[in-house]
Design an enzyme around this catalytic site. Sequence first.
Site, PDB file in Angstrom:
ATOM      1  N   GLU A   1       0.043 -13.543  11.943  1.00 28.85           N
ATOM      2  CA  GLU A   1       0.485 -12.375  12.943  1.00 28.85           C
ATOM      3  C   GLU A   1       0.509 -11.173  11.650  1.00 28.85           C
ATOM      4  O   GLU A   1       0.847 -11.266  10.588  1.00 28.85           O
ATOM      5  CB  GLU A   1       2.015 -12.568  13.099  1.00 28.85           C
ATOM      6  CG  GLU A   1       2.443 -13.668  14.115  1.00 28.85           C
ATOM      7  CD  GLU A   1       1.690 -13.413  15.424  1.00 28.85           C
ATOM      8  OE1 GLU A   1       1.515 -11.963  15.726  1.00 28.85           O
ATOM      9  OE2 GLU A   1       1.139 -14.428  16.250  1.00 28.85           O
TER      10      GLU A   1
ATOM     11  N   HIS B   1       3.135   3.135  -8.865  1.00 23.27           N
ATOM     12  CA  HIS B   1       2.864   1.760  -9.324  1.00 23.27           C
ATOM     13  C   HIS B   1       3.976   1.363  -9.867  1.00 23.27           C
ATOM     14  O   HIS B   1       4.453   0.157  -9.536  1.00 23.27           O
ATOM     15  CB  HIS B   1       1.652   1.648 -10.081  1.00 23.27           C
ATOM     16  CG  HIS B   1       0.148   1.850  -9.425  1.00 23.27           C
ATOM     17  ND1 HIS B   1       0.086   1.602  -7.948  1.00 23.27           N
ATOM     18  CD2 HIS B   1      -0.657   2.641  -9.762  1.00 23.27           C
ATOM     19  CE1 HIS B   1      -1.238   2.096  -7.764  1.00 23.27           C
ATOM     20  NE2 HIS B   1      -1.483   2.566  -8.854  1.00 23.27           N
TER      21      HIS B   1
ATOM     22  N   ASP C   1       0.918  -1.236   0.094  1.00 31.06           N
ATOM     23  CA  ASP C   1       0.000  -0.137   0.057  1.00 31.06           C
ATOM     24  C   ASP C   1       0.877   1.248   0.087  1.00 31.06           C
ATOM     25  O   ASP C   1       2.005   1.376   0.505  1.00 31.06           O
ATOM     26  CB  ASP C   1      -1.017   0.062   1.200  1.00 31.06           C
ATOM     27  CG  ASP C   1      -2.014   0.885   1.157  1.00 31.06           C
ATOM     28  OD1 ASP C   1      -2.363   1.452   0.097  1.00 31.06           O
ATOM     29  OD2 ASP C   1      -2.819   1.003   2.134  1.00 31.06           O
TER      30      ASP C   1
ATOM     31  N   LEU D   1      11.024 -20.433  -4.560  1.00 34.01           N
ATOM     32  CA  LEU D   1      10.031 -19.511  -3.821  1.00 34.01           C
ATOM     33  C   LEU D   1       8.740 -19.836  -4.834  1.00 34.01           C
ATOM     34  O   LEU D   1       8.654 -19.643  -5.917  1.00 34.01           O
ATOM     35  CB  LEU D   1      10.438 -18.124  -3.940  1.00 34.01           C
ATOM     36  CG  LEU D   1       9.382 -16.967  -3.516  1.00 34.01           C
ATOM     37  CD1 LEU D   1       9.271 -17.157  -1.903  1.00 34.01           C
ATOM     38  CD2 LEU D   1      10.061 -15.697  -4.064  1.00 34.01           C
TER      39      LEU D   1
ATOM     40  N   ARG E   1       1.579  -4.961   6.144  1.00 32.32           N
ATOM     41  CA  ARG E   1       0.774  -3.955   5.364  1.00 32.32           C
ATOM     42  C   ARG E   1       1.587  -2.667   5.269  1.00 32.32           C
ATOM     43  O   ARG E   1       2.262  -2.195   6.211  1.00 32.32           O
ATOM     44  CB  ARG E   1      -0.405  -3.521   5.676  1.00 32.32           C
ATOM     45  CG  ARG E   1      -1.127  -2.361   4.912  1.00 32.32           C
ATOM     46  CD  ARG E   1      -2.714  -2.378   4.980  1.00 32.32           C
ATOM     47  NE  ARG E   1      -3.264  -1.627   4.055  1.00 32.32           N
ATOM     48  CZ  ARG E   1      -4.482  -1.718   3.581  1.00 32.32           C
ATOM     49  NH1 ARG E   1      -5.274  -2.591   4.235  1.00 32.32           N
ATOM     50  NH2 ARG E   1      -5.017  -0.860   2.652  1.00 32.32           N
TER      51      ARG E   1
HETATM   52  C1  FPP Z   1      -1.621   0.453  -3.351  1.00 28.03           C
HETATM   53  O1  FPP Z   1      -1.126   1.691  -3.538  1.00 28.03           O
HETATM   54  C2  FPP Z   1      -1.293  -0.594  -4.580  1.00 28.03           C
HETATM   55  C3  FPP Z   1      -2.184  -1.226  -5.451  1.00 28.03           C
HETATM   56  C4  FPP Z   1      -3.489  -0.981  -5.492  1.00 28.03           C
HETATM   57  C5  FPP Z   1      -1.574  -1.552  -6.737  1.00 28.03           C
HETATM   58  C6  FPP Z   1      -0.259  -2.453  -6.415  1.00 28.03           C
HETATM   59  C7  FPP Z   1       0.232  -2.822  -7.832  1.00 28.03           C
HETATM   60  C8  FPP Z   1       1.457  -2.818  -7.680  1.00 28.03           C
HETATM   61  C9  FPP Z   1       2.785  -2.684  -6.848  1.00 28.03           C
HETATM   62  C10 FPP Z   1       1.988  -3.251  -8.879  1.00 28.03           C
HETATM   63  C11 FPP Z   1       1.620  -4.492  -9.452  1.00 28.03           C
HETATM   64  C12 FPP Z   1       2.309  -5.636  -9.769  1.00 28.03           C
HETATM   65  C13 FPP Z   1       1.941  -6.597 -10.640  1.00 28.03           C
HETATM   66  C14 FPP Z   1       3.021  -7.614 -10.639  1.00 28.03           C
HETATM   67  C15 FPP Z   1       0.859  -6.325 -11.283  1.00 28.03           C
HETATM   68  P1  FPP Z   1      -2.510   2.601  -3.586  1.00 28.03           P
HETATM   69  O2  FPP Z   1      -2.472   3.079  -5.096  1.00 28.03           O
HETATM   70  O3  FPP Z   1      -3.647   1.939  -3.050  1.00 28.03           O
HETATM   71  O4  FPP Z   1      -1.768   3.915  -2.679  1.00 28.03           O
HETATM   72  P2  FPP Z   1      -2.448   4.999  -1.961  1.00 28.03           P
HETATM   73  O5  FPP Z   1      -3.092   4.441  -0.787  1.00 28.03           O
HETATM   74  O6  FPP Z   1      -1.235   5.727  -1.253  1.00 28.03           O
HETATM   75  O7  FPP Z   1      -3.233   5.707  -2.981  1.00 28.03           O
END
Ligand code: FPP
Length: 253
Positions: free
Chosen positions: A215, A45, A28, A139, A196
């Site tokens: 946990e 991202h 996140d 893994l 998280r």
């Molecule tokens: C949360 O940050 C992240 C996501 C919802 C997307 C996570 C995706 C990636 C890290 C890349 C995906 C990887 C693959 C392999 C598809 P947020 O956008 O909710 O951040 P914020 O809460 O600060 O807005």
Amino acid sequence: MASEIAAKISPGHGPGLRVPVHLGVIMDGNGRWAKARGKRRTEGHVQGVQSLRNTVEYCIRYGVQYLTVFSFSSENWTRPPEEVSFIFNLLRRFVASDLHRLMRNNVKIRIVGSRAGLEPPLIRLIDDVEAKTRTNTGLVLVVAFNYGGRAEIAEAARRLAEDAVAGRIDPSSITEASLGRALYTSDIPDPDLIIRTSGEQRLSNFLLWQSAYAELVFVPENWPDFDESSFLRVLEAYSLRERRYGGLGATGS
Ligand code: FPP
């Protein structure tokens, strides 16, 4: 700092730092990372994918056997369509750019979540990447994509109900174990530790059934800033936890 902590690593349950068999990660804070730097959310991202690559390396280095990452939740469809399609493209690009390296590192890929609503070419890509890595023995990287814990449980319940109506199973034979076997993760052990990033403290529909005894560790850094020191600090926090599974634990008090 990282190397000091790393020196204490001992996989399994010996003295020193404990390493979870299965680590779940709610990645996140990509958007906030980008905003703080005056960049577009999508750049967060992109950095998030780099953090994922690094975390795969830490897991291999320190002996985590299963890593499950929440990369697109069933609730993420409510984001602007451009962001949704950007994240979908990231999955395609991740496979195109990283499959060779993952193969070289003996990583097995599983992509769990609902296939409903995904375009046929994306489904073919997912099937293909799973098939290509199926016999790898290192893994297991589980990508939760178009995933929601409640939807997963409902889908499993529906499948068991269909089996019961068709006379293939007796409803009284349904147990926690048989429901667990009807989930996407039937062949994956429950997570020992879920982390998280970004300071948020909730599960947001991630591995709801499987996390019963996990946990939970919440860290303040945004996902793109999660590095090896962060990883090792999380293992330190995990090592201090006593897992009791509803029992009394070692001290009996
Ligand atoms: C949360 O940050 C992240 C996501 C919802 C997307 C996570 C995706 C990636 C890290 C890349 C995906 C990887 C693959 C392999 C598809 P947020 O956008 O909710 O951040 P914020 O809460 O600060 O807005």
